[in-house]
Design an enzyme around this catalytic site. Structure first.
Site, PDB file in Angstrom:
ATOM      1  N   LEU B 171       0.853  -1.122   0.155  1.00 25.76           N
ATOM      2  CA  LEU B 171      -0.170   0.106  -0.099  1.00 25.76           C
ATOM      3  C   LEU B 171       1.138   1.251  -0.052  1.00 25.76           C
ATOM      4  O   LEU B 171       1.012   1.957   0.852  1.00 25.76           O
ATOM      5  CB  LEU B 171      -0.925   0.071   1.431  1.00 25.76           C
ATOM      6  N   ILE B 174       1.209   3.933  -5.271  1.00 28.82           N
ATOM      7  CA  ILE B 174       0.639   2.982  -6.321  1.00 28.82           C
ATOM      8  C   ILE B 174      -0.573   2.426  -5.695  1.00 28.82           C
ATOM      9  O   ILE B 174      -1.880   2.747  -6.152  1.00 28.82           O
ATOM     10  CB  ILE B 174       1.023   2.140  -7.132  1.00 28.82           C
ATOM     11  N   SER B 193       1.126  -5.250   4.002  1.00 25.49           N
ATOM     12  CA  SER B 193       2.077  -4.346   3.409  1.00 25.49           C
ATOM     13  C   SER B 193       3.411  -4.732   4.454  1.00 25.49           C
ATOM     14  O   SER B 193       2.914  -5.336   5.398  1.00 25.49           O
ATOM     15  CB  SER B 193       1.653  -2.712   3.794  1.00 25.49           C
ATOM     16  N   GLY B 250       3.196  -4.919 -10.707  1.00 23.81           N
ATOM     17  CA  GLY B 250       4.303  -4.843  -9.841  1.00 23.81           C
ATOM     18  C   GLY B 250       5.693  -5.411 -10.621  1.00 23.81           C
ATOM     19  O   GLY B 250       6.226  -4.731 -11.701  1.00 23.81           O
ATOM     20  N   ARG B 251       6.075  -6.542 -10.576  1.00 22.76           N
ATOM     21  CA  ARG B 251       7.107  -7.090 -11.191  1.00 22.76           C
ATOM     22  C   ARG B 251       6.844  -8.494 -11.452  1.00 22.76           C
ATOM     23  O   ARG B 251       6.120  -9.192 -10.594  1.00 22.76           O
ATOM     24  CB  ARG B 251       8.505  -7.229 -10.624  1.00 22.76           C
ATOM     25  N   GLU B 280      10.560 -11.505 -18.831  1.00 22.95           N
ATOM     26  CA  GLU B 280      10.179 -10.772 -19.997  1.00 22.95           C
ATOM     27  C   GLU B 280      11.323 -10.375 -20.987  1.00 22.95           C
ATOM     28  O   GLU B 280      12.735 -10.389 -20.273  1.00 22.95           O
ATOM     29  CB  GLU B 280       9.556  -9.117 -19.556  1.00 22.95           C
ATOM     30  N   HIS B 298       3.820  -4.824 -20.390  1.00 18.77           N
ATOM     31  CA  HIS B 298       4.419  -3.874 -19.519  1.00 18.77           C
ATOM     32  C   HIS B 298       4.145  -2.535 -19.832  1.00 18.77           C
ATOM     33  O   HIS B 298       5.012  -1.783 -20.105  1.00 18.77           O
ATOM     34  CB  HIS B 298       5.941  -4.246 -19.507  1.00 18.77           C
TER      35      HIS B 298
END
Lengths: 334, 334
Positions: B171, B174, B193, B250-251, B280, B298
């Protein structure tokens, strides 16, 4: 177990309901309510209603209720065939497929599905707007096409949602819900409606051309009437401009669809998200080739939650009618 | 007009900037700033950095700045090659592609693109969630496949956005923006979080399995660190359940991607919207066949508005560095 004879006798007391076109909910609805109603499935036949009734030896005067969806017209001709008709229940919010004037003069009540639609429709409107601006469906197509890898730096840029001026056409129940959602994204809401609304502070435009000229996107949330037919014409699209986006979750004929296709192909507007089309279920083939277009199969109210509540609304309206009680969600009372 | 000799002399005073991988903004950036910097385009070569510099007769000690994007690692090996390096500027928010420990020990500053990303990323997160729940991309595919007509009553039902419990993982800037947007749709926000946040009233969960068990959807908004690597594993997905949706902006490596593919194929979770992937630009091929998956290249920050502000951020950080001023958006100061 019920034997065939008992079953037949039992059926005699069921109220007949003429089903024009399968409401989306119908299969489920039938399984739940076949102990109360005899469903005459006109949608399953290619015959005109009159011949359908003849073929099935149904006395037209026995029919007091019609169940329908927005994909079949309930025309004056159909209404006149059924002298005992007392109610038309549609599984939609919109009633443009029903000849309301004829219903009124024949004292036929009309009931729609209740309010749960509105939130789902507003959600899809916002979803379509984000999709067109941020190229979500196009991005999904792009990734799937590359088969095993993508290159973000070759991907066309989208457009930020926040800060956009969004012109809402029709600030009714759905339009307000769209506006509230868009505010959370930092959009600036402006609107056109039949009358200025006292309860909102959004800037009001009395005509759609001016609204379009001052908007980055239009979201069409109004019903289809004689006044709103083709209200989004070429002039409105040119006013909106070449970056402008149109989202339509109202009815297809709110837009002059031929002009829309033309403007998209000429790059006169930026893109569009359409849940409805002028000649459903036909979609102009030219749109299939465009990457700045999101096409949705009239699915704005197609959620499981809405489906269940629509089943309940239809059942409660039919129940109320046959027991001479006030309808639950009438748009027209006898 | 500048003649070749003058041009050559002028070039001598330009600061060299080593460009690892084309930042999305690079082509535009180069056209604007080639009067200030000599861009050494390592991304355009298949050679390792050391040989690239040798081949182009660039003295490694002349390089004080690196410009990069999240698609190329800025490894300790690269950092050690450049003894005069003073700054790494990335065109991303995330810095997981940069060896921060090595930067710290070498007193190399690191600057990211500023805050304008956050809104665009949050918008895409919400767009992906609406898309998966309401089947927007799938609906678009459906309409385009039918070629000339669709039948809404054959179309699978979506799921209502409102009322869903959405678990936000991370949190931060974003995550908060995602939460505010979802509230406008009537979603109930819960979160995990590193620490409970004093400034929000959303229910806090100290572990992700419990969060998943109590959520209808998870939205991953946290950075990738050793602690968050594969935090969404099979246990979390099973806790989320077969109607559950996962959105990842995120990732990629926040999720154990092999398990994700497995859970999707076994119907252990309901669907997913992914803007990022573990390897990726490779995307697991199995996902291309699934209709409950939305794949985004992405693109969370790929808007024109964000592109322009990123260009400015990169330019201002480089400018500040070369004139020994404080960076505009540092994540690590010397």
């Amino acid at each position: 177990m019920v034997d065939a004879n008992q079953h037949h006798q039992q059926k005699q007391v069921l109220q007949p309901v003429l089903v024009l076109g399968p409401p989306l909910i119908f299969e489920h609805f039938e399984s739940q309510y076949s102990h109360k109603y005899t469903f005459l499935k006109a949608f399953a036949s290619s015959l005109p209603i009159e011949q359908f009734l003849e073929t099935h030896r149904v006395d037209p005067t026995s029919i007091r209720a019609i169940l329908c969806n927005p994909f079949q017209r309930v025309s004056a001709e159909v209404l006149r065939l059924l002298p005992s008709l007392g109610i038309v229940v549609t599984s939609s919010i919109g009633t443009d497929h029903i000849d309301l004037a004829e219903c009124y003069s024949r004292r036929v009540q009309v009931a729609t599905a209740g309010g749960l639609f509105s939130e789902d429709v507003a959600d899809l409107a916002v979803g379509l707007l984000i999709d067109v601006l941020r190229k979500i469906s196009a991005g999904d197509r792009y990734v799937r096409r590359r088969v095993d890898e993508f290159q973000p730096w070759n991907y066309p840029l989208g457009s930020k949602v926040g800060g956009k001026r969004v012109g809402i056409v029709g600030l009714g129940k759905i339009g307000i819900l769209v506006a509230r959602r868009l505010e959370a994204f930092g959009c600036r809401v402006v609107y056109n409606s039949r009358k200025e609304k006292a309860f909102v502070s959004y800037p009001f435009y009395s005509n759609v051309v001016d609204l379009a000229a001052d908007s980055d996107a239009l979201v069409l949330c109004c019903p289809l009437t004689e006044q709103t037919y083709h209200m989004v014409n070429r002039e409105v699209m040119l006013a909106l401009g070449k970056e402008g986006v149109i989202v339509n979750i109202g009815r297809g004929a709110l837009i002059d669809e031929k002009e829309l296709v033309q403007c998209l192909m000429e790059g006169k507007i930026g893109g569009t998200g359409l849940d409805v089309f002028e000649n459903e279920p036909n979609v102009p083939k030219e749109l299939f080739e465009l990457d700045n277009v999101v096409l949705s199969p009239h699915a704005a109210a197609l959620t499981l939650e809405c489906f269940n509540s629509t089943c309940e609304d239809v059942a409660r309206n039919l129940e109320a009618f046959f027991s001479s009680q006030p309808l639950v969600s009438p748009i027209m009372d006898a």
